[in-house]
Design an enzyme around this catalytic site. Structure first.
Site, PDB file in Angstrom:
ATOM      1  N   VAL A 170       0.836  -1.204   0.000  1.00  7.27           N
ATOM      2  CA  VAL A 170       0.000   0.000   0.000  1.00  7.27           C
ATOM      3  C   VAL A 170       0.872   1.255   0.000  1.00  7.27           C
ATOM      4  CG1 VAL A 170      -1.729   1.317   1.279  1.00  7.27           C
ATOM      5  CG2 VAL A 170      -1.959  -1.163   1.064  1.00  7.27           C
ATOM      6  N   CYS A 172     -11.075  -1.748   2.719  1.00 10.21           N
ATOM      7  CA  CYS A 172     -11.091  -1.784   1.253  1.00 10.21           C
ATOM      8  C   CYS A 172     -12.434  -2.239   0.691  1.00 10.21           C
ATOM      9  CB  CYS A 172      -9.970  -2.681   0.740  1.00 10.21           C
ATOM     10  SG  CYS A 172      -9.874  -4.287   1.543  1.00 10.21           S
ATOM     11  N   GLY A 197      -5.129  -8.039  -0.242  1.00  8.00           N
ATOM     12  CA  GLY A 197      -5.694  -7.387   0.940  1.00  8.00           C
ATOM     13  C   GLY A 197      -5.048  -7.847   2.227  1.00  8.00           C
ATOM     14  N   ARG A 254     -12.374 -14.881   0.872  1.00  2.00           N
ATOM     15  CA  ARG A 254     -11.071 -14.704   0.234  1.00  2.00           C
ATOM     16  C   ARG A 254     -11.002 -15.646  -0.975  1.00  2.00           C
ATOM     17  NH1 ARG A 254      -8.370 -10.366   1.269  1.00  2.00           N
ATOM     18  NH2 ARG A 254      -8.269 -10.765   3.506  1.00  2.00           N
ATOM     19  N   HIS A 299     -10.885  -6.551  -5.660  1.00  2.73           N
ATOM     20  CA  HIS A 299     -12.004  -7.089  -4.887  1.00  2.73           C
ATOM     21  C   HIS A 299     -13.289  -6.988  -5.706  1.00  2.73           C
ATOM     22  CE1 HIS A 299      -9.400  -7.425  -1.569  1.00  2.73           C
ATOM     23  NE2 HIS A 299      -9.918  -6.540  -0.734  1.00  2.73           N
TER      24      HIS A 299
END
Length: 340
Positions: free
Chosen positions: A14, A130, A161, A236, A243
């Protein structure tokens, strides 16, 4: 005249993406510092056409700096974010630590930009989860038109993630399926992620939901409207980045799918790709590297009163994290910290 900017956790997925987006969007940076833990000290990261070396977070003095992007976990944030805030450096935090503090604004700029003005409460602004970020971008313009009563969402969340270790685990397990002797047992996740899906993100709570599911409920209420009822199942999936969400929305009044399509086409941050034909929708692979939240499969739900179904896809490292943080900084600059 620009800003003095700090990126904390600059060597992570990130943090690196924040640097990319700051450069891509030409955020007005006069000076930038990239910070990391001592084990990553001196690691080089890119910022536009520059190469920067990380400095030690533990000894860094935030005095005189304007904005600090925090892309580290809650433990490090709890220790270092108050130091930055005490120095009047505005913290934009990507962890979950401050999201539920009523004095700290939780911001998605397309949804509640006015909330950034509450940064002065503690000199901290929280970035949402997120999966929540992309969903509320889609919900807000529809809520303004017809008032949302209830949302049922199932998420299909990529391994990025979780972090670099999860990306490596998916890659290694996938290779191990084809190369004898290279099988990889689960370590990041409780079960194999390659060629599998895991209906479990974050810890389990007493009611049987996971914390990720709870986050979507609590954050949607804080960002959009506390009256909206939300139920979520977070899964997941073996995707590296991006996503996806299947969202069912029940409104207080009838709204036609064509009007929903028109509203979303005009809404900020959204790209509608909705053709009723093979391939007439967006998948995670196609959203990677893009700023937009993509909406597809818009259709009426005839099983409930005033129901709509839609499919929502976004790059979780961008809109779900780094992009939203930079957009918060842009909104803060436009509304509050104007310079020059």
């Amino acid at each position: 005249m620009g800003y003095k900017v700090v990126v904390v956790g600059a060597t992570g997925n990130v943090g690196r993406e924040m640097l990319n987006i700051l450069a891509e969007r030409q955020f007005p940076v006069d000076e930038i510092a990239v910070l990391a833990s001592r084990k990553s000290l001196g690691t080089e990261v890119s910022f536009g056409d520059k190469t920067l070396k990380t400095k030690d977070l533990d000894t860094f003095d935030f005095t005189g700096w304007d904005i600090a992007f925090f892309a580290v976990g809650s433990t490090a944030t709890k220790e270092y974010a108050p130091r930055a805030a005490a120095a009047k450096c505005v913290v934009i935090d990507n962890s979950s630590l401050y999201r539920y503090d009523p004095q700290i604004p939780l911001v998605v700029p397309e949804v509640n930009p006015e909330a950034v003005e509450d940064y002065k409460n503690k000199y901290i602004i929280a970035n949402p989860n997120c999966s929540t970020a992309q969903m509320v971008v889609a919900l807000k313009p529809l809520h303004d038109r017809a008032r949302i009563k209830r949302v049922v969402v199932s998420t299909y969340q990529s391994v990025s993630g979780t972090g670099k270790e999860a990306i490596d685990e998916l890659w290694d397990q996938t290779k191990g399926m084809y190369v004898p002797g290279q099988e990889k047992a689960p370590s990041v996740y409780p079960k194999q992620i390659a060629f599998n899906v895991i209906p479990h993100i974050d810890v389990f709570l007493e009611d049987g939901s996971t914390k990720e599911e709870w986050k979507m409920v609590a954050e949607t209420k804080k960002i959009v409207d506390p009256a909206i009822k939300v139920t979520a199942t977070c899964v997941r999936v073996p995707v590296f980045v991006g996503h996806s969400e299947a969202i069912n929305i029940e409104f207080e009044e009838f709204i036609d799918e064509d009007e929903v399509r028109d509203i979303l086409r005009e809404a900020p941050g959204i790209m509608v790709v909705d053709k009723r034909e093979d391939g007439g929708y967006v998948t995670p692979v196609e959203c990677v590297g893009d700023f937009a939240t993509f909406i597809s499969r818009i259709r009426q739900d005839s099983t409930i009163d005033n129901g709509i179904n839609l499919w929502c896809v976004s790059d979780n490292l961008r809109k779900g994290a780094a992009l939203n943080a930079v957009q918060i900084a842009e909104t803060l600059g436009n509304r509050v910290l104007k310079k020059g």
